[in-house]
Motif scaffolding. Structure first.
Motif, PDB file in Angstrom:
ATOM      1  N   GLY A   1       0.936  -1.306  -0.008  1.00  0.00           N
ATOM      2  CA  GLY A   1       0.165  -0.078   0.057  1.00  0.00           C
ATOM      3  C   GLY A   1       0.814   1.271  -0.403  1.00  0.00           C
ATOM      4  O   GLY A   1       1.308   1.695   1.194  1.00  0.00           O
ATOM      5  N   SER A   2       1.221   1.579  -1.105  1.00  0.00           N
ATOM      6  CA  SER A   2       2.074   2.907  -1.184  1.00  0.00           C
ATOM      7  C   SER A   2       1.261   4.269  -1.734  1.00  0.00           C
ATOM      8  O   SER A   2       1.576   4.877  -2.533  1.00  0.00           O
ATOM      9  CB  SER A   2       3.312   2.530  -2.337  1.00  0.00           C
ATOM     10  N   GLY A   3      -0.013   4.289  -0.936  1.00  0.00           N
ATOM     11  CA  GLY A   3      -0.922   5.405  -1.460  1.00  0.00           C
ATOM     12  C   GLY A   3      -1.747   5.257  -2.593  1.00  0.00           C
ATOM     13  O   GLY A   3      -2.195   4.045  -2.667  1.00  0.00           O
ATOM     14  N   ARG A   4      -1.829   5.895  -3.395  1.00  0.00           N
ATOM     15  CA  ARG A   4      -2.687   6.154  -4.637  1.00  0.00           C
ATOM     16  C   ARG A   4      -2.088   5.238  -5.788  1.00  0.00           C
ATOM     17  O   ARG A   4      -3.036   5.066  -6.908  1.00  0.00           O
ATOM     18  CB  ARG A   4      -3.254   7.181  -5.150  1.00  0.00           C
ATOM     19  N   GLY A   5      -0.690   5.049  -5.762  1.00  0.00           N
ATOM     20  CA  GLY A   5      -0.236   4.753  -7.288  1.00  0.00           C
ATOM     21  C   GLY A   5      -0.638   3.296  -7.421  1.00  0.00           C
ATOM     22  O   GLY A   5      -0.893   3.030  -8.918  1.00  0.00           O
ATOM     23  N   ALA A   6      -0.558   2.372  -6.717  1.00  0.00           N
ATOM     24  CA  ALA A   6      -1.233   0.984  -7.143  1.00  0.00           C
ATOM     25  C   ALA A   6      -2.621   0.983  -7.525  1.00  0.00           C
ATOM     26  O   ALA A   6      -2.850   0.235  -8.411  1.00  0.00           O
ATOM     27  CB  ALA A   6      -1.047  -0.102  -6.104  1.00  0.00           C
ATOM     28  N   ALA A   7      -3.328   1.718  -7.076  1.00  0.00           N
ATOM     29  CA  ALA A   7      -5.075   1.645  -7.184  1.00  0.00           C
ATOM     30  C   ALA A   7      -4.927   2.403  -8.682  1.00  0.00           C
ATOM     31  O   ALA A   7      -5.861   2.119  -9.500  1.00  0.00           O
ATOM     32  CB  ALA A   7      -5.656   2.626  -6.306  1.00  0.00           C
ATOM     33  N   THR A   8      -4.130   3.550  -8.841  1.00  0.00           N
ATOM     34  CA  THR A   8      -4.352   4.262 -10.190  1.00  0.00           C
ATOM     35  C   THR A   8      -3.661   3.325 -11.339  1.00  0.00           C
ATOM     36  O   THR A   8      -4.417   3.128 -12.262  1.00  0.00           O
ATOM     37  CB  THR A   8      -3.339   5.646 -10.300  1.00  0.00           C
ATOM     38  N   ALA A   9      -2.788   2.421 -10.909  1.00  0.00           N
ATOM     39  CA  ALA A   9      -2.154   1.388 -12.183  1.00  0.00           C
ATOM     40  C   ALA A   9      -3.358   0.275 -12.447  1.00  0.00           C
ATOM     41  O   ALA A   9      -3.512   0.076 -13.397  1.00  0.00           O
ATOM     42  CB  ALA A   9      -0.835   0.636 -11.514  1.00  0.00           C
ATOM     43  N   ALA A  10      -4.018  -0.089 -11.270  1.00  0.00           N
ATOM     44  CA  ALA A  10      -5.061  -0.977 -11.283  1.00  0.00           C
ATOM     45  C   ALA A  10      -6.260  -0.512 -12.384  1.00  0.00           C
ATOM     46  O   ALA A  10      -6.686  -1.240 -13.003  1.00  0.00           O
ATOM     47  CB  ALA A  10      -5.649  -1.579 -10.109  1.00  0.00           C
ATOM     48  N   LEU A  11      -6.683   0.795 -12.145  1.00  0.00           N
ATOM     49  CA  LEU A  11      -7.584   1.519 -12.705  1.00  0.00           C
ATOM     50  C   LEU A  11      -6.979   1.802 -14.182  1.00  0.00           C
ATOM     51  O   LEU A  11      -8.011   1.631 -14.985  1.00  0.00           O
ATOM     52  CB  LEU A  11      -7.828   2.945 -11.907  1.00  0.00           C
ATOM     53  N   VAL A  12      -6.048   2.049 -14.417  1.00  0.00           N
ATOM     54  CA  VAL A  12      -5.672   2.377 -15.751  1.00  0.00           C
ATOM     55  C   VAL A  12      -5.614   1.124 -16.649  1.00  0.00           C
ATOM     56  O   VAL A  12      -6.093   1.028 -17.759  1.00  0.00           O
ATOM     57  CB  VAL A  12      -4.153   2.959 -16.043  1.00  0.00           C
ATOM     58  N   VAL A  13      -5.135  -0.141 -16.051  1.00  0.00           N
ATOM     59  CA  VAL A  13      -5.310  -1.555 -16.840  1.00  0.00           C
ATOM     60  C   VAL A  13      -6.615  -1.748 -16.732  1.00  0.00           C
ATOM     61  O   VAL A  13      -6.948  -2.405 -17.911  1.00  0.00           O
ATOM     62  CB  VAL A  13      -4.351  -2.446 -15.733  1.00  0.00           C
ATOM     63  N   ALA A  14      -7.621  -1.600 -16.014  1.00  0.00           N
ATOM     64  CA  ALA A  14      -8.889  -2.011 -16.062  1.00  0.00           C
ATOM     65  C   ALA A  14      -9.390  -1.275 -17.202  1.00  0.00           C
ATOM     66  O   ALA A  14     -10.364  -1.764 -17.915  1.00  0.00           O
ATOM     67  CB  ALA A  14      -9.704  -1.759 -14.871  1.00  0.00           C
ATOM     68  N   LEU A  15      -9.439   0.023 -17.255  1.00  0.00           N
ATOM     69  CA  LEU A  15      -9.924   1.020 -18.447  1.00  0.00           C
ATOM     70  C   LEU A  15      -9.411   0.425 -19.877  1.00  0.00           C
ATOM     71  O   LEU A  15     -10.366   0.407 -20.547  1.00  0.00           O
ATOM     72  CB  LEU A  15      -9.416   2.410 -18.101  1.00  0.00           C
ATOM     73  N   VAL A  16      -8.155   0.191 -19.735  1.00  0.00           N
ATOM     74  CA  VAL A  16      -7.555  -0.337 -21.159  1.00  0.00           C
ATOM     75  C   VAL A  16      -8.455  -1.748 -21.518  1.00  0.00           C
ATOM     76  O   VAL A  16      -8.915  -1.978 -22.803  1.00  0.00           O
ATOM     77  CB  VAL A  16      -6.113  -0.626 -20.916  1.00  0.00           C
TER      78      VAL A  16
END
Length: 128
Positions: A33-48
């Motif tokens: 859990g390093s803040g919002r970075g991993a959540a943002t990465a997951a969201l970008v991959v999900a959007l693609v």
């Protein structure tokens, strides 16, 4: 290079590049859990993944077609794994800045991508 080849190459290189390019300490930090970075990465991959699934539904016999319907759930599962690891490792409630809300949204978007790609695969089996 065609769009289909580009998406296929990007989908194949994305997980391998992330695993091979980052040291082991960085991988555990993202999972912890390093803040919002991993959540943002997951969201970008999900959007693609949703975009690929949507294109595969819209054009089952087009350029994306069946390949997009196969790549989309793979990316969705990757997004789900990243989101779940982030949720498991982050502390604090939603809205605390730890990225829990983003990880939850990424999981929802990934589920939508899986449904879209399932519809696209079913349609591609019927069309040929």
């Amino acid at each position: 290079m065609s769009v289909r080849s580009l998406f296929t190459a990007a989908a194949a290189a994305l997980p391998m590049g992330a695993v091979l390019a980052t040291p082991a300490a960085a991988q555990t930090t993202v999972a912890a859990g390093s803040g919002r970075g991993a959540a943002t990465a997951a969201l970008v991959v999900a959007l693609v993944s949703v975009i690929l699934g949507g294109l595969a539904v819209a054009r089952p016999a087009g350029r994306i077609g069946r390949n997009g319907a196969v790549v989309a759930p793979v990316l969705a599962v990757i997004a789900m794994v990243i989101g779940v690891l982030h949720l498991a490792g982050s502390d604090g409630p939603v809205g605390s800045g730890a990225g829990r809300g983003g990880a939850i949204v990424a999981l929802g978007v990934a589920v939508i991508a899986v449904v879209l790609s399932g519809v696209a695969l079913a349609r591609s089996r019927r069309t040929g």
